[in-house]
Design a protein around this motif. Structure first.
Motif, PDB file in Angstrom:
ATOM      1  N   ARG B  17       1.084  -1.097  -0.044  1.00 43.39           N
ATOM      2  CA  ARG B  17       0.149  -0.060  -0.420  1.00 43.39           C
ATOM      3  C   ARG B  17       1.372   0.965   0.004  1.00 43.39           C
ATOM      4  N   LEU B  18       2.248   1.237   0.416  1.00 47.10           N
ATOM      5  CA  LEU B  18       3.127   1.838   0.279  1.00 47.10           C
ATOM      6  C   LEU B  18       3.536   3.294  -1.208  1.00 47.10           C
ATOM      7  N   LEU B  19       3.143   4.450  -1.622  1.00 50.28           N
ATOM      8  CA  LEU B  19       3.650   4.831  -2.607  1.00 50.28           C
ATOM      9  C   LEU B  19       5.406   4.847  -2.437  1.00 50.28           C
ATOM     10  N   ALA B  20       6.217   4.253  -2.569  1.00 48.29           N
ATOM     11  CA  ALA B  20       7.550   4.557  -2.201  1.00 48.29           C
ATOM     12  C   ALA B  20       7.881   5.931  -3.286  1.00 48.29           C
ATOM     13  N   LEU B  21       7.543   5.337  -4.352  1.00 49.60           N
ATOM     14  CA  LEU B  21       8.183   6.371  -5.265  1.00 49.60           C
ATOM     15  C   LEU B  21       6.759   6.741  -6.218  1.00 49.60           C
ATOM     16  N   ASP B  22       6.567   8.308  -6.857  1.00 47.43           N
ATOM     17  CA  ASP B  22       5.177   7.938  -7.802  1.00 47.43           C
ATOM     18  C   ASP B  22       5.614   9.634  -8.566  1.00 47.43           C
ATOM     19  N   ASN B  23       5.898   8.655  -9.779  1.00 50.33           N
ATOM     20  CA  ASN B  23       5.712   9.506 -11.128  1.00 50.33           C
ATOM     21  C   ASN B  23       7.050  10.702 -11.339  1.00 50.33           C
ATOM     22  N   LEU B  24       8.063  10.138 -11.048  1.00 48.64           N
ATOM     23  CA  LEU B  24       9.301  10.511 -10.703  1.00 48.64           C
ATOM     24  C   LEU B  24      10.074  10.982 -12.336  1.00 48.64           C
ATOM     25  N   SER B  25      10.627  11.766 -12.396  1.00 49.94           N
ATOM     26  CA  SER B  25      10.972  11.942 -14.021  1.00 49.94           C
ATOM     27  C   SER B  25      12.152  13.099 -13.833  1.00 49.94           C
ATOM     28  N   LEU B  26      13.194  12.288 -13.249  1.00 55.67           N
ATOM     29  CA  LEU B  26      14.696  13.332 -13.615  1.00 55.67           C
ATOM     30  C   LEU B  26      15.514  12.904 -14.803  1.00 55.67           C
ATOM     31  N   ASP B  27      16.389  13.773 -15.449  1.00 58.83           N
ATOM     32  CA  ASP B  27      17.538  13.533 -16.469  1.00 58.83           C
ATOM     33  C   ASP B  27      18.382  14.048 -15.898  1.00 58.83           C
ATOM     34  N   VAL B  28      19.814  13.444 -15.592  1.00 54.02           N
ATOM     35  CA  VAL B  28      21.111  13.777 -15.192  1.00 54.02           C
ATOM     36  C   VAL B  28      21.919  13.775 -16.528  1.00 54.02           C
ATOM     37  N   ALA B  29      22.461  14.996 -17.037  1.00 55.19           N
ATOM     38  CA  ALA B  29      23.442  15.149 -17.727  1.00 55.19           C
ATOM     39  C   ALA B  29      24.814  14.128 -17.977  1.00 55.19           C
ATOM     40  N   ALA B  30      24.946  13.486 -18.427  1.00 59.87           N
ATOM     41  CA  ALA B  30      26.799  13.189 -19.242  1.00 59.87           C
ATOM     42  C   ALA B  30      27.804  14.118 -18.343  1.00 59.87           C
ATOM     43  N   GLY B  31      28.662  13.945 -17.282  1.00 59.68           N
ATOM     44  CA  GLY B  31      29.328  14.709 -16.652  1.00 59.68           C
ATOM     45  C   GLY B  31      28.498  15.840 -15.356  1.00 59.68           C
ATOM     46  N   GLU B  32      27.796  15.439 -14.998  1.00 61.26           N
ATOM     47  CA  GLU B  32      27.226  16.577 -13.893  1.00 61.26           C
ATOM     48  C   GLU B  32      27.167  15.855 -12.862  1.00 61.26           C
ATOM     49  N   ALA B 172      38.342  12.968  -4.320  1.00 62.79           N
ATOM     50  CA  ALA B 172      37.933  11.691  -5.694  1.00 62.79           C
ATOM     51  C   ALA B 172      36.902  12.294  -6.335  1.00 62.79           C
ATOM     52  N   VAL B 173      35.773  12.460  -5.409  1.00 57.79           N
ATOM     53  CA  VAL B 173      34.762  13.000  -6.510  1.00 57.79           C
ATOM     54  C   VAL B 173      35.021  13.827  -7.960  1.00 57.79           C
ATOM     55  N   GLY B 174      36.273  15.412  -7.185  1.00 53.56           N
ATOM     56  CA  GLY B 174      36.390  16.421  -8.269  1.00 53.56           C
ATOM     57  C   GLY B 174      37.261  15.238  -8.952  1.00 53.56           C
ATOM     58  N   VAL B 175      37.896  14.261  -8.922  1.00 54.06           N
ATOM     59  CA  VAL B 175      39.104  14.530 -10.183  1.00 54.06           C
ATOM     60  C   VAL B 175      38.028  12.953 -11.338  1.00 54.06           C
ATOM     61  N   ALA B 176      37.173  12.331 -10.816  1.00 56.19           N
ATOM     62  CA  ALA B 176      35.019  12.142 -11.275  1.00 56.19           C
ATOM     63  C   ALA B 176      35.265  13.156 -12.281  1.00 56.19           C
ATOM     64  N   ARG B 177      34.873  14.326 -11.844  1.00 58.99           N
ATOM     65  CA  ARG B 177      34.261  15.075 -12.672  1.00 58.99           C
ATOM     66  C   ARG B 177      35.422  15.293 -13.870  1.00 58.99           C
ATOM     67  N   ASP B 178      37.033  15.619 -13.143  1.00 61.20           N
ATOM     68  CA  ASP B 178      37.547  16.379 -14.484  1.00 61.20           C
ATOM     69  C   ASP B 178      37.765  14.971 -15.574  1.00 61.20           C
ATOM     70  N   ASN B 179      37.512  13.962 -14.623  1.00 64.77           N
ATOM     71  CA  ASN B 179      37.494  13.082 -15.922  1.00 64.77           C
ATOM     72  C   ASN B 179      36.202  12.694 -16.383  1.00 64.77           C
ATOM     73  N   GLY B 180      35.595  13.763 -16.878  1.00 68.31           N
ATOM     74  CA  GLY B 180      33.911  13.506 -17.153  1.00 68.31           C
ATOM     75  C   GLY B 180      32.793  12.832 -16.958  1.00 68.31           C
ATOM     76  N   GLN B 181      33.222  12.093 -15.461  1.00 66.29           N
ATOM     77  CA  GLN B 181      32.543  10.958 -15.905  1.00 66.29           C
ATOM     78  C   GLN B 181      31.130  12.198 -14.368  1.00 66.29           C
ATOM     79  N   THR B 182      30.104  11.114 -14.345  1.00 61.02           N
ATOM     80  CA  THR B 182      28.722  12.161 -14.050  1.00 61.02           C
ATOM     81  C   THR B 182      28.598  10.986 -12.170  1.00 61.02           C
ATOM     82  N   VAL B 183      28.474  11.883 -11.515  1.00 66.04           N
ATOM     83  CA  VAL B 183      28.274  11.349  -9.944  1.00 66.04           C
ATOM     84  C   VAL B 183      27.184  11.773  -9.913  1.00 66.04           C
ATOM     85  N   PHE B 184      26.059  10.495  -8.815  1.00 60.33           N
ATOM     86  CA  PHE B 184      24.964  10.617  -8.786  1.00 60.33           C
ATOM     87  C   PHE B 184      24.730   9.969  -7.360  1.00 60.33           C
ATOM     88  N   LEU B 185      24.888  10.942  -6.421  1.00 58.54           N
ATOM     89  CA  LEU B 185      25.059  11.706  -5.274  1.00 58.54           C
ATOM     90  C   LEU B 185      24.308  11.740  -4.228  1.00 58.54           C
TER      91      LEU B 185
END
Lengths: 532, 296
Positions: B17-32, B172-185
């Motif tokens: 009966r629990l709606l844990a997630l409701d209609n989530l629309s999200l877009d994370v661009a590469a490198g963000e 390390a997150v900074g290094v990842a960002r410099d490498n063009g990696q996307t981080v979802f935190l």
């Protein structure tokens, strides 16, 4: 106004917690013990036994090794004890031991006790209360068994003594599991050590019963002590008193050891750091092999030892039954037909092999469910590994390990018979052992089905075709049930290989049922949410 | 707009009966570097489980680099994951776990991994059973950062780390960002999110209530102003953008400012201002403002 719940006495809370964790299984175990005993008492058909033949039976070392010392077979109660006593004692002992490690070390391993022990209680108190609650279960099982037998009109003294014996064996294994859980810092290691002690106890009983010179060994085994009480015969109280004292001492030891150690640690200290062993880490199947090797080695040792012994006594056994056809008929009623030839004897014993190997595959897949539940699989599943590949690897490795176990049993039996020149060929021995593959495959299929739809029940559902099927057959044979009732057990469909040719149609049907279960389970496993 | 590293479309998840997630629309661009905020039980971990294909959506879709999240053989080649609660096989040492993850994972830069082991000061010769929560987390972090996978999904990765290690994490997150990696935190450490994230999404009771850059978030919210006057304070009642006005004593005025400060500054300029303090709200205050009343 601030309302504060009055602190209940911690011991009470702990006992309540322990009861919640064991009550359902306790009910099942008690029902099985009482129900099976009552059924066999009721189904017993007394036949006039020739006293000379009876004496020969009681003297025969092979009979004694395999089934225990036959006493008071002329009474329903005596026959029931001989027929079901060891099976029920092993069942109760295994359950008691596993439950003891589960509710103590298992809970501690999972980190759930850290919170519990931050309250007004200590580790030693928690261990004592949990084991104390668990120790009540064998008492209930023993009492229910005695009551059921008395109600089925077996002799009162013998029934009570048998019930006390069962209870004492159960408490002994509660205590053994408890001590083992204090010694080792992981539940699997604790289970391994306690299981080794259980198999050792069983072997000591068998050797002690079979060889008069080593009869004293029975005093060192809980199963031996239970047999030494000779219910319905001499009704001796001393052995069961010794067993009960040993159990209570072990219980006290478990509590004492718990006071001695740190939470999360074991009495036996494991190496703090070591060089990396990177073999078998290269792929998901390799990793499954790596996690299976240690348990496989332990199970191989136990099963190998267990099947070596019947090999060693094969000749004495078959010669006895050829000379005493009355007992061959009686053995047939007890579910052991065709014991008169070495092939028939081997076939009968190999059928039993399905039970431990079926349990083995169920336990291996239960370990996958446990890894998932404890979130250990999460990092693997976050790698480019599909669920199907993971499941296929685990099932394949468990299946191959089961084949190794089966082969080990075949070779052990062959080695035993070869030592006494009983004339069983190695090929025949292997074929006889491999004859149980369909039941093991059924267990594997059932376990996959459970993993896909009810992951908490993998061990129970997976072991059901082997353990449930075996018990079903024992009961059906003992009460002379109609053939369709017998046919519900997969054991009814095993041909007596190597005495006869394998029953290929039956094997195909079992394989088909197993495959259907595996497919349905795989569908569920791919579809459901993983607790990762 | 470039490629999406991860995208959800009307993603919903129901547990009974629990709606844990409701209609989530999200877009994370590469490198963000994207921060995913929300109180306990808001649906952050559920979202991540859906993105990883560990749980199946009740409705909607989750995609990783334009591939459906259920196709893990493809998507997991492009991502590395650090769970909130890291569990390891207790008898395997840290080195063995790292070796296993490198060999089944999406490819690992072993030289960088060794460097990370040094930086995070992890003793990899010990069995995982002896590790603390923080050390288990370090194993997962080292394994994830060493993959150089184009997407790193980190679920409360620093909850068990001390401040020194937290600093290593940010680097390390900074290094990842410099490498063009996307981080979802996904994180509760708002200072950390503020320090490393480009954009933030805020989840409440299974619904996404805000997606904005950290700077935008601040602008969207009010600024606190406190001014003291040598003479009589001006009457700011009714001035555009001024809210929550109150006088502290005779010469001090406090208020919050929404939107453009022009009108308020003009009103203040007419009086004799002795001191003025203008303070932007921290992410924490914004976060608390969101959940203060209607929290879950």
């Amino acid at each position: 106004m601030i309302a504060i719940t009055a602190p209940a006495r911690p011991e009470r809370v702990l006992r309540g917690l322990a009861v919640r964790q064991v009550r359902r299984a306790a009910l099942v175990v008690t029902t099985v013990c009482a129900g099976m005993s009552a059924l066999v008492v009721v189904g017993y058909q007394s036949e006039a036994l020739d006293p000379a033949a009876l004496a020969a039976l009681a003297r025969n070392p092979a009979i004694r090794t395999l089934f225990g010392e036959p006493v008071a077979l002329d009474q329903a109660g005596g026959f029931t004890v001989w027929r079901t006593g060891t099976v029920l004692a092993v069942l109760l002992g295994v359950w008691a031991m596993l439950a003891a490690t589960r509710i103590t070390r298992g809970e501690e391993d999972a980190g759930r006790w850290s919170l519990l022990l931050s309250g007004g209680t200590t580790l030693a108190v928690a261990v004592r209360q949990h084991l104390g609650v668990l120790a009540v279960v064998p008492v209930l099982a023993g009492a229910a068994t005695a009551a059921a037998m008395i109600a089925s009109e077996a002799d009162i003294t013998g029934s009570v003594l048998h019930g006390i014996g069962l209870a004492a064996v159960g408490i002994f294994f509660v205590a053994l599991g408890g001590v083992s859980a204090q010694m080792f810092s992981s539940r699997s290691a604790a289970n391994g050590a306690a299981a080794a002690a259980l198999v050792g106890g069983l072997l000591a009983r068998m050797v002690g019963d079979g060889m008069p010179a080593l009869a004293w060994l029975r005093w060192l085994s809980p199963f031996g002590l239970m047999a030494l009480t000779r219910p319905f015969d001499t009704n001796r109280g001393l052995p069961v008193a010794v067993l009960a004292c040993a159990a209570l001492l072990l219980l006290a030891l478990a509590g004492g050891l718990a006071a001695w150690r740190d939470v999360g640690a074991g009495i036996l200290v494991t190496a703090d750091s070591r060089p990396a062993r990177t073999a078998l880490l290269g792929s998901v199947p390799a990793f499954a092999v790596r996690r299976t090797l240690r348990p496989l080695a332990a199970w191989s040792a136990g099963i190998g030892a267990y099947f070596l012994l019947p090999g060693l006594i094969a000749r004495s056994m078959t010669e006895f039954l050829t000379d005493n056809p009355q007992f061959a008929a009686m053995a047939a009623q007890a579910g052991f037909p065709a014991l008169g030839t070495v092939e028939g004897y081997a076939a009968t014993l190999f059928a039993l092999l399905a039970v431990p190997v079926g349990v083995f595959v169920a336990v291996r897949l239960a370990a996958v469910a446990a890894d998932e539940n404890a979130r250990r699989l999460t990092l693997l599943l976050a790698a480019p590994v599909t669920r199907l590949r993971l499941l296929a690897a685990e099932v394949a490795v468990a299946g191959c390990a089961a084949l190794v176990l089966i082969t080990v049993a075949g070779l052990a039996m062959w080695a035993g018979t070869a030592t006494v020149h009983a004339g069983l060929g190695m090929g025949d021995a292997i074929a006889g052992a491999w004859n149980v593959v369909p039941i093991v495959v059924l267990c594997l299929g059932a376990a996959v089905l459970a993993l896909g739809w009810r992951p908490r029940t993998v061990a129970a559902v997976g072991a059901l075709p082997a353990v449930g099927g075996f018990m079903w057959q024992v009961i059906a044979d003992s009460v002379d049930a109609p053939s369709w009732v017998r046919a519900l057990s997969p054991f009814a469909h095993l041909a007596a290989v190597p005495a006869t040719a394998p029953d290929w149609p039956a094997a195909s049907v079992m394989a088909g049922i197993a495959a259907a279960g595996a497919v349905a389970g795989t569908i569920g496993y791919r579809r459901r949410d993983l607790s990762a | 707009m470039g490629v999406s590293a991860l995208r959800t479309e009307n993603l919903s998840k129901r547990y009974g009966r629990l709606l844990a997630l409701d209609n989530l629309s999200l877009d994370v661009a590469a490198g963000e570097v994207f921060g995913f905020l929300g109180p306990n039980g808001a649906g952050k971990s559920t979202t991540i489980r859906l993105l990883l294909g560990l749980a199946r959506p009740t409705a909607g879709r989750a995609r990783i680099f334009d591939t459906d999240a259920a196709d893990v053989a493809t998507t997991h080649r492009k991502l590395a994951y650090v769970p909130a609660d890291v569990a390891l096989w207790p008898r395997m040492t840290g080195a063995e776990v790292l070796d296993l993850l490198a060999r089944v994972g999406p490819g690992t830069d072993t030289a960088y991994r060794d460097e990370l082991i040094q930086r995070f000061a992890l003793d990899v010769s010990k069995p995982a059973g002896t590790y603390s929560t923080g050390n288990r987390q370090k194993v997962a972090l080292i394994a994830a950062f060493a993959t150089r996978a184009p997407l790193l999904v980190l679920d409360e990765p620093t909850s068990g780390l001390d401040p020194l290690m937290e600093l290593q994490f940010r680097q390390a997150v900074g290094v990842a960002r410099d490498n063009g990696q996307t981080v979802f935190l996904s994180s509760h450490q708002l200072a950390e999110v503020e320090a490393v994230c480009d954009r933030v999404g805020i989840l409440r009771a299974g619904e996404l209530v805000e997606v904005a850059s950290v700077a935008q978030l601040r602008r969207l919210h009010h600024t606190e102003v406190a001014a003291t006057f040598t003479g009589t304070p001006p009457d700011l009642t009714g001035v555009l953008g001024v809210d929550g006005l109150h006088n502290d004593g005779v010469a001090t005025v406090r208020f919050t400012l929404n939107g453009s400060p022009t009108a308020a500054l003009r009103a203040l300029a007419d009086a004799d201002v002795a001191t003025i303090v203008v303070r932007e709200q921290s992410l924490e205050e914004i976060f608390l403002a969101y959940y203060g009343q209607n929290a879950r």
